[in-house]
Design a protein around this motif. Structure first.
Motif, PDB file in Angstrom:
ATOM      1  N   VAL A  32       1.036  -1.543   0.020  1.00  0.00           N
ATOM      2  CA  VAL A  32       0.008  -0.049   0.101  1.00  0.00           C
ATOM      3  C   VAL A  32       0.924   1.441  -0.136  1.00  0.00           C
ATOM      4  CG1 VAL A  32      -1.785   1.287   1.010  1.00  0.00           C
ATOM      5  CG2 VAL A  32      -1.989  -1.146   1.392  1.00  0.00           C
ATOM      6  N   SER A  36       2.034   4.339  -4.414  1.00  0.00           N
ATOM      7  CA  SER A  36       2.086   5.066  -4.583  1.00  0.00           C
ATOM      8  C   SER A  36       2.564   6.335  -4.165  1.00  0.00           C
ATOM      9  CB  SER A  36       0.562   5.910  -3.715  1.00  0.00           C
ATOM     10  OG  SER A  36       0.678   5.551  -2.503  1.00  0.00           O
ATOM     11  N   TYR A 199      -7.144   5.926   0.954  1.00  0.00           N
ATOM     12  CA  TYR A 199      -7.072   5.195  -0.615  1.00  0.00           C
ATOM     13  C   TYR A 199      -8.858   4.209  -0.250  1.00  0.00           C
ATOM     14  CZ  TYR A 199      -6.709   2.179  -4.075  1.00  0.00           C
ATOM     15  OH  TYR A 199      -6.422   1.328  -5.312  1.00  0.00           O
ATOM     16  N   GLN A 202     -10.081   8.207  -1.295  1.00  0.00           N
ATOM     17  CA  GLN A 202     -10.323   7.979  -2.582  1.00  0.00           C
ATOM     18  C   GLN A 202     -10.794   7.826  -3.626  1.00  0.00           C
ATOM     19  OE1 GLN A 202      -6.629   6.772  -3.551  1.00  0.00           O
ATOM     20  NE2 GLN A 202      -5.241   8.952  -2.548  1.00  0.00           N
ATOM     21  N   THR A 234      -8.080  -4.278  -0.955  1.00  0.00           N
ATOM     22  CA  THR A 234      -8.091  -2.679  -1.798  1.00  0.00           C
ATOM     23  C   THR A 234      -8.651  -3.626  -3.211  1.00  0.00           C
ATOM     24  OG1 THR A 234      -5.751  -4.048  -2.010  1.00  0.00           O
ATOM     25  CG2 THR A 234      -5.949  -2.424  -0.889  1.00  0.00           C
TER      26      THR A 234
END
Length: 447
Positions: A32, A36, A199, A202, A234
């Motif tokens: 995770v 990014s 996340y 988002q 996720t």
């Protein structure tokens, strides 16, 4: 700790670059965090890979750069030639602390920090040179002496083959380095839910953890467990419509000696959604393998909605009987072991101790010597002479420094008061085995 702000690639500052390399190494096995990470844009290579693949590619690139710090012929190299490499490997691959590394390498803590800093700077230079070479319009920095000449492996040109080989290489490496330990599952899940909140925002979905039976002890490798759960969660989050939620719940199944983790969503994301999922299924494949390696089972429920079940064998808390006439001693031991899957019972004298032993067989007995009416030495003789209790390890825990006498009279170990938390935990590691190690999973036909 917040990541340092990254400038555009053509204006990269060396100190910022080094800071990002250090941050990426610190989170080497946290997909995770890496998915990014600012450095992921360089590892991407401009191929438009999804976030998961970029995270894996960045991890592999960091490991390749680390391996280049190892002298080609370690046996013929000077004694300190491989110290930077060893310190970095122990710290970021094996997850050891600086004090443990100092003990292994025969260095001071200050020397370890210096070697780690030097190693990180060397890796930063390697990566700068590697990625700047592919950008002629940018000016490469001067390479560190002796490092630029060493070859750097280039990625496979076939993206599909590269992804598949990377998946297997990642799983194999984690399996080889697995260190199963006793974990409290609810604590692990709470940490993951907190980490995924950004996340979730988002994606405009919620991740909710329901109440769980406590404690939920399992036997697993922490890194492999977290990565497996994060990848499945996720994936489930990305399948939801905006404004919906994924519910995470732990169900205890005592009759089966297992826990069942339910990941339930309201339904798959609509096909008309303007932001389609970019995953290719490799994350779920990796997650399943990482969990099955540890004796867990992953089931994808068919039908409407999203429902994944993960069945995990439980590791029941071990019971310890503390025979001590001072009530604060068992309370102190309970605080020391609160996060380690043990249950402390206390008895203030021989009568209470033997009454307890008629009902429960503890995994370990901690026995004080200076007790009223019947002293600890007499209790020890009774325990070791009775077939019902002779096999229970007994550790004499006393302010008197008499380990040889304790051993001669039948004690299995000795713990001197006052007892520190570390001393107690080391003792428990010697005598308690919270759960059997999981049978290693292997794919059909081997690796």
């Amino acid at each position: 700790m917040d990541r340092p702000q990254l400038n555009q690639p053509d204006a990269m500052d060396r100190e910022a670059w080094i800071a990002h390399v250090r941050d990426a190494l610190t989170h080497l096995y946290d997909p995770v965090h890496l998915q990014s990470h600012p450095l992921a844009q360089y590892a991407d290579g401009g191929e438009g890979l999804d976030h998961l693949t970029r995270a894996q590619r960045l991890r592999r690139t960091l490991l390749e750069a680390l391996e280049q710090l190892s002298p080609p012929d370690l046996a013929a190299a000077p004694p300190d030639a491989g110290i930077c490499y060893s310190a970095l490997h122990y710290r970021y691959v094996d997850g050891l602390g600086p004090e443990q590394i100092a003990e292994l390498l025969g260095l001071s803590a200050r020397q370890v920090y210096r070697k780690l800093r030097e190693g990180i700077e060397a890796i930063a230079t390697l990566l700068w040179d590697r990625w700047q070479v592919n950008r002629p319009e940018e000016h490469a920095s001067t390479p560190a002496p002796g490092l630029a000449e060493r070859p750097v492996n280039t990625p496979t040109q076939d993206p599909v083959q590269d992804r598949q080989s990377l998946v297997q290489a990642t799983v194999q490496q984690l399996a080889r380095e697995a260190r199963p330990e006793l974990l409290e599952l609810t604590t692990i899940l709470e940490g993951i839910v907190r980490e995924l909140q950004t996340y979730c925002r988002q994606l405009q979905v919620r991740l909710e953890l329901g109440p769980a039976p406590a404690p939920c002890y399992i036997h697993a490798d922490r890194s492999m467990l977290r990565q497996g759960l994060i990848n499945i969660l996720t994936r489930s989050l990305e399948q939801q419509d905006a404004g919906t939620a994924v519910h995470l719940k732990v169900e205890a199944r005592p009759a089966e000696n297992r826990l069942c983790v339910h990941i339930v969503g309201s339904g798959p994301r609509a096909r008309t959604e303007t932001r389609p999922s970019r995953r290719e299924g490799l994350g779920y494949q990796v997650a399943t393998q990482l969990l099955e390696l540890q004796g867990m089972q992953v089931h994808q429920q068919e039908g409407s909605g999203c429902h994944v079940q993960i069945q995990i064998p439980t590791a029941g808390a071990q019971s310890i009987l503390v025979i001590d006439d001072m009530p604060d001693i068992p309370q102190l031991f309970q605080r020391f072991t609160a996060a380690h899957g043990v249950e402390i019972f206390s008895a203030h004298n021989a009568t209470q101790a033997f009454a307890f032993l008629q009902e429960v067989t503890p995994a370990l007995i901690l026995l004080d010597v200076m007790l009223p009416r019947t002293d600890g030495w007499e209790i020890l003789q009774t325990l070791k002479s009775s077939p019902a209790t002779a096999s229970i390890p007994v550790v004499v825990c006393s302010i008197l420094n008499e380990p040889d006498l304790a051993t001669a009279l039948g004690a299995d170990d000795y713990l001197r008061k006052p007892v520190s938390q570390e001393a107690l935990l080391q003792l428990l590691r010697r005598w308690l085995h919270p759960a059997p190690a999981a049978t290693p999973w292997r794919p059909p036909g081997g690796w």
